[in-house]
Design an enzyme around this catalytic site. Structure first.
Site, PDB file in Angstrom:
ATOM      1  N   SER A  88       0.832  -1.215   0.000  1.00 57.01           N
ATOM      2  CA  SER A  88       0.000   0.000   0.000  1.00 57.01           C
ATOM      3  C   SER A  88       0.863   1.261   0.000  1.00 57.01           C
ATOM      4  CB  SER A  88      -0.967   0.003   1.187  1.00 57.01           C
ATOM      5  OG  SER A  88      -0.302   0.213   2.405  1.00 57.01           O
ATOM      6  N   ASN A  89       2.019   1.206   0.646  1.00 60.44           N
ATOM      7  CA  ASN A  89       2.912   2.375   0.599  1.00 60.44           C
ATOM      8  C   ASN A  89       3.471   2.562  -0.809  1.00 60.44           C
ATOM      9  OD1 ASN A  89       3.431   3.888   3.206  1.00 60.44           O
ATOM     10  ND2 ASN A  89       3.500   1.769   3.931  1.00 60.44           N
ATOM     11  N   ARG A 112      24.401 -12.366   2.733  1.00 59.81           N
ATOM     12  CA  ARG A 112      23.534 -11.186   2.640  1.00 59.81           C
ATOM     13  C   ARG A 112      24.166 -10.133   1.739  1.00 59.81           C
ATOM     14  NH1 ARG A 112      23.561  -9.193   8.294  1.00 59.81           N
ATOM     15  NH2 ARG A 112      22.144  -7.599   7.565  1.00 59.81           N
ATOM     16  N   HIS A 145       8.776   3.417   8.834  1.00 57.94           N
ATOM     17  CA  HIS A 145       8.729   2.524   9.998  1.00 57.94           C
ATOM     18  C   HIS A 145       7.470   2.843  10.799  1.00 57.94           C
ATOM     19  CE1 HIS A 145      10.335  -0.030  13.158  1.00 57.94           C
ATOM     20  NE2 HIS A 145       9.962   0.889  14.017  1.00 57.94           N
ATOM     21  N   ASP A 197      16.880   0.761  11.888  1.00 55.44           N
ATOM     22  CA  ASP A 197      15.931   1.865  12.097  1.00 55.44           C
ATOM     23  C   ASP A 197      16.556   3.016  12.897  1.00 55.44           C
ATOM     24  OD1 ASP A 197      13.929   0.341  10.782  1.00 55.44           O
ATOM     25  OD2 ASP A 197      13.480  -0.708  12.641  1.00 55.44           O
ATOM     26  N   GLN A 204      -1.487   7.360   8.035  1.00 54.65           N
ATOM     27  CA  GLN A 204      -0.508   8.456   8.106  1.00 54.65           C
ATOM     28  C   GLN A 204       0.745   8.148   7.287  1.00 54.65           C
ATOM     29  OE1 GLN A 204      -1.762  11.156   9.334  1.00 54.65           O
ATOM     30  NE2 GLN A 204      -3.552   9.943   9.909  1.00 54.65           N
TER      31      GLN A 204
HETATM   32  C1  GAR Z   1       4.020  -0.683   6.783  1.00 59.73           C
HETATM   33  O1  GAR Z   1       3.285  -0.491   7.971  1.00 59.73           O
HETATM   34  C2  GAR Z   1       5.467  -0.292   7.014  1.00 59.73           C
HETATM   35  O2  GAR Z   1       5.624   0.797   7.885  1.00 59.73           O
HETATM   36  C3  GAR Z   1       6.012  -1.558   7.599  1.00 59.73           C
HETATM   37  O3  GAR Z   1       5.426  -2.586   6.871  1.00 59.73           O
HETATM   38  C4  GAR Z   1       4.144  -2.171   6.417  1.00 59.73           C
HETATM   39  C5  GAR Z   1       4.065  -2.397   4.937  1.00 59.73           C
HETATM   40  O4  GAR Z   1       2.778  -2.104   4.463  1.00 59.73           O
HETATM   41  N1  GAR Z   1       7.446  -1.591   7.516  1.00 59.73           N
HETATM   42  C6  GAR Z   1       8.210  -2.133   8.451  1.00 59.73           C
HETATM   43  O5  GAR Z   1       7.779  -2.642   9.469  1.00 59.73           O
HETATM   44  C7  GAR Z   1       9.698  -2.079   8.154  1.00 59.73           C
HETATM   45  N2  GAR Z   1      10.451  -2.704   9.188  1.00 59.73           N
HETATM   46  P1  GAR Z   1       2.526  -1.968   2.911  1.00 59.73           P
HETATM   47  O6  GAR Z   1       3.144  -3.193   2.248  1.00 59.73           O
HETATM   48  O7  GAR Z   1       1.028  -1.944   2.806  1.00 59.73           O
HETATM   49  O8  GAR Z   1       3.177  -0.719   2.444  1.00 59.73           O
END
Ligand code: GAR
Length: 210
Positions: free
Chosen positions: A6-7, A58, A102, A138, A166
């Site tokens: 979604s981001n 990695r 984050h 982070d 948000q």
């Molecule tokens: C989001 O809440 C992001 O902040 C988190 O994963 C989710 C992804 O959502 N990221 C972390 O926790 C990074 N360590 P999305 O796939 O719908 O964007």
């Protein structure tokens, strides 16, 4: 990225609308069925899967990703729901050009499962943070944050959903500021140029009239 994407969608939408004066050059996931890959294809953006387990180290994995990013002439790397820690190989290749979202108010609650940690630790507020990525987990310089209340009956899912709303606002904003060349890193701080005035607003939970 490796979540529902979604981001990623919010970044794509904001490039398409012109709010962000840049384009998404390539989308890479370590999860073959991540929905974000489908979102990329729907917008004719190249979508690549890089299987973490196919690489001996990695660093080898990250080198391969860096090669893909460079072949697409990527300027800024956007980690949107990416659950792996990036190695020095990656950081050095894109120094101060990797940003992450984050779902907590850093420096509180780095790492994983942070919405539940905010609830379990009795935090009255949580939120989200966009930051530059450095060698730590982070820990990089913070670009933007948004705050939401933690409610007494919150579960992981209800809090995560409130935070995600948000995220979809501050992540595109941070990318826009980067694309405009307005972010200057000064030590651990990120300064926006020209300076912006911030409303001197206070949030209190529970409300003072409780
Ligand atoms: C989001 O809440 C992001 O902040 C988190 O994963 C989710 C992804 O959502 N990221 C972390 O926790 C990074 N360590 P999305 O796939 O719908 O964007």
């Amino acid at each position: 990225m490796s979540g529902s994407g979604s981001n990623l969608q919010s970044i794509i939408d904001n490039t398409n609308s012109g709010y962000i004066d840049a384009g998404v050059a390539v989308v890479i996931s370590n999860v073959a069925d991540a929905y974000g890959l489908e979102r990329a294809r729907l917008h004719d953006i190249p979508a690549k899967v890089v299987d973490f387990l196919s690489f001996p180290t990695r660093e080898d994995y990250d080198s391969h990703i860096v090669g893909i990013l460079n072949s697409h002439e990527v300027d800024l790397v956007i980690l949107a729901g990416y659950m792996k820690v990036v190695t020095k190989v990656f950081i050095d290749a894109f120094r101060n050009r990797i940003i992450n979202i984050h779902p907590a108010l850093l420096p509180s609650f780095p790492g994983l499962h942070v919405q539940q940690k905010a609830i379990d630790n009795g935090a009255k507020f949580s939120g989200c943070t966009v930051h530059f990525v450095d060698e730590g987990v982070d820990t990089g310089p913070i670009i933007a944050q948004a705050v939401v209340p933690v409610l007494d009956d919150d579960t992981h899912d209800t809090l995560a959903a409130r935070i995600l709303i948000q995220e979809h606002k501050i992540f595109p904003m941070a990318v826009r500021l980067y694309a405009q060349g307005r972010l200057k890193i000064q030590g651990r701080r990120v300064v926006i140029t020209p300076p912006v005035s911030v409303a001197d607003e206070v949030l209190i939970n529970p409300p003072l009239n409780t």
